[in-house]
Write a protein that holds these residues in place. Sequence first.
Motif, PDB file in Angstrom:
ATOM      1  N   PRO A   1       0.645   0.710  -3.531  1.00  0.00           N
ATOM      2  CA  PRO A   1       1.023   2.093  -3.839  1.00  0.00           C
ATOM      3  C   PRO A   1      -0.006   3.124  -3.377  1.00  0.00           C
ATOM      4  CG  PRO A   1       0.717   0.824  -5.868  1.00  0.00           C
ATOM      5  CD  PRO A   1       0.565  -0.120  -4.715  1.00  0.00           C
ATOM      6  N   ASN A   2      -1.289   2.774  -3.404  1.00  0.00           N
ATOM      7  CA  ASN A   2      -2.308   3.718  -2.926  1.00  0.00           C
ATOM      8  C   ASN A   2      -2.159   3.974  -1.430  1.00  0.00           C
ATOM      9  OD1 ASN A   2      -3.759   4.255  -5.362  1.00  0.00           O
ATOM     10  ND2 ASN A   2      -4.599   2.196  -5.206  1.00  0.00           N
ATOM     11  N   ARG A   3      -1.823   2.948  -0.683  1.00  0.00           N
ATOM     12  CA  ARG A   3      -1.633   3.114   0.761  1.00  0.00           C
ATOM     13  C   ARG A   3      -0.388   3.943   1.051  1.00  0.00           C
ATOM     14  NH1 ARG A   3      -3.032  -3.078   1.988  1.00  0.00           N
ATOM     15  NH2 ARG A   3      -5.223  -2.945   1.420  1.00  0.00           N
ATOM     16  N   ARG A   4       0.659   3.733   0.267  1.00  0.00           N
ATOM     17  CA  ARG A   4       1.856   4.562   0.447  1.00  0.00           C
ATOM     18  C   ARG A   4       1.543   6.024   0.156  1.00  0.00           C
ATOM     19  NH1 ARG A   4       4.231   0.187  -2.197  1.00  0.00           N
ATOM     20  NH2 ARG A   4       4.532   1.423  -4.093  1.00  0.00           N
ATOM     21  N   HIS A   5       0.707   6.260  -0.852  1.00  0.00           N
ATOM     22  CA  HIS A   5       0.301   7.638  -1.156  1.00  0.00           C
ATOM     23  C   HIS A   5      -0.489   8.230   0.017  1.00  0.00           C
ATOM     24  CE1 HIS A   5      -0.996  11.107  -3.484  1.00  0.00           C
ATOM     25  NE2 HIS A   5      -2.183  10.900  -2.968  1.00  0.00           N
ATOM     26  N   LEU A   6      -1.395   7.463   0.580  1.00  0.00           N
ATOM     27  CA  LEU A   6      -2.165   7.934   1.735  1.00  0.00           C
ATOM     28  C   LEU A   6      -1.240   8.271   2.896  1.00  0.00           C
ATOM     29  CD1 LEU A   6      -5.156   5.419   1.677  1.00  0.00           C
ATOM     30  CD2 LEU A   6      -5.201   7.836   1.052  1.00  0.00           C
TER      31      LEU A   6
ATOM     32  N   GLU B   1       1.890   9.191   2.722  1.00  0.00           N
ATOM     33  CA  GLU B   1       2.614  10.426   2.384  1.00  0.00           C
ATOM     34  C   GLU B   1       1.742  11.651   2.653  1.00  0.00           C
ATOM     35  OE1 GLU B   1       5.713  11.258   1.358  1.00  0.00           O
ATOM     36  OE2 GLU B   1       6.297   9.193   1.747  1.00  0.00           O
ATOM     37  N   GLU B   2       0.480  11.565   2.279  1.00  0.00           N
ATOM     38  CA  GLU B   2      -0.436  12.684   2.528  1.00  0.00           C
ATOM     39  C   GLU B   2      -0.624  12.917   4.028  1.00  0.00           C
ATOM     40  OE1 GLU B   2      -1.914  14.911   0.398  1.00  0.00           O
ATOM     41  OE2 GLU B   2      -0.485  14.033  -1.000  1.00  0.00           O
TER      42      GLU B   2
ATOM     43  N   GLY C   1      -6.957  13.239  -3.863  1.00  0.00           N
ATOM     44  CA  GLY C   1      -5.663  13.065  -4.500  1.00  0.00           C
ATOM     45  C   GLY C   1      -5.452  11.719  -5.163  1.00  0.00           C
ATOM     46  N   LEU C   2      -6.476  10.890  -5.199  1.00  0.00           N
ATOM     47  CA  LEU C   2      -6.322   9.551  -5.754  1.00  0.00           C
ATOM     48  C   LEU C   2      -7.362   9.264  -6.839  1.00  0.00           C
ATOM     49  CD1 LEU C   2      -5.712   7.482  -2.501  1.00  0.00           C
ATOM     50  CD2 LEU C   2      -4.096   7.834  -4.358  1.00  0.00           C
TER      51      LEU C   2
ATOM     52  N   HIS D   1      -8.587   1.124   2.224  1.00  0.00           N
ATOM     53  CA  HIS D   1      -7.142   1.222   2.393  1.00  0.00           C
ATOM     54  C   HIS D   1      -6.796   1.752   3.787  1.00  0.00           C
ATOM     55  CE1 HIS D   1      -5.880   0.029  -1.569  1.00  0.00           C
ATOM     56  NE2 HIS D   1      -6.648   0.938  -2.143  1.00  0.00           N
TER      57      HIS D   1
END
Length: 86
Positions: free
Chosen positions: A13-18, A20-21, A35-36, A46
């Motif tokens: 999930p952290n990589r998906r957030h990255l 998205e950013e 943002g994390l 990551h």
Amino acid sequence: MTSVDPFAAIADPNRRHLLEELRRSPKTVNELAQGLPISRPAVSQHLKALLESNLVTVTARGTRRVYSVNNKGFDRLNLWLDQFWS
């Protein structure tokens, strides 16, 4: 550089957030870390996995390293996924 399975890379999930950013605009590690709830070194790890799976690229701008989405890496994912709907 070893190649990481892009599906394994985006499972986190952290990589998906990255991603998205980075989809919004290229950013540095420090900008992404804001943002994390994880450390800057963890963000770097990551990003390394995303780089090794060809989902992001990095460009040196002076002393900064700016990360962005690698469209060619996502094209490969799309080709694989499209076979299920063709």
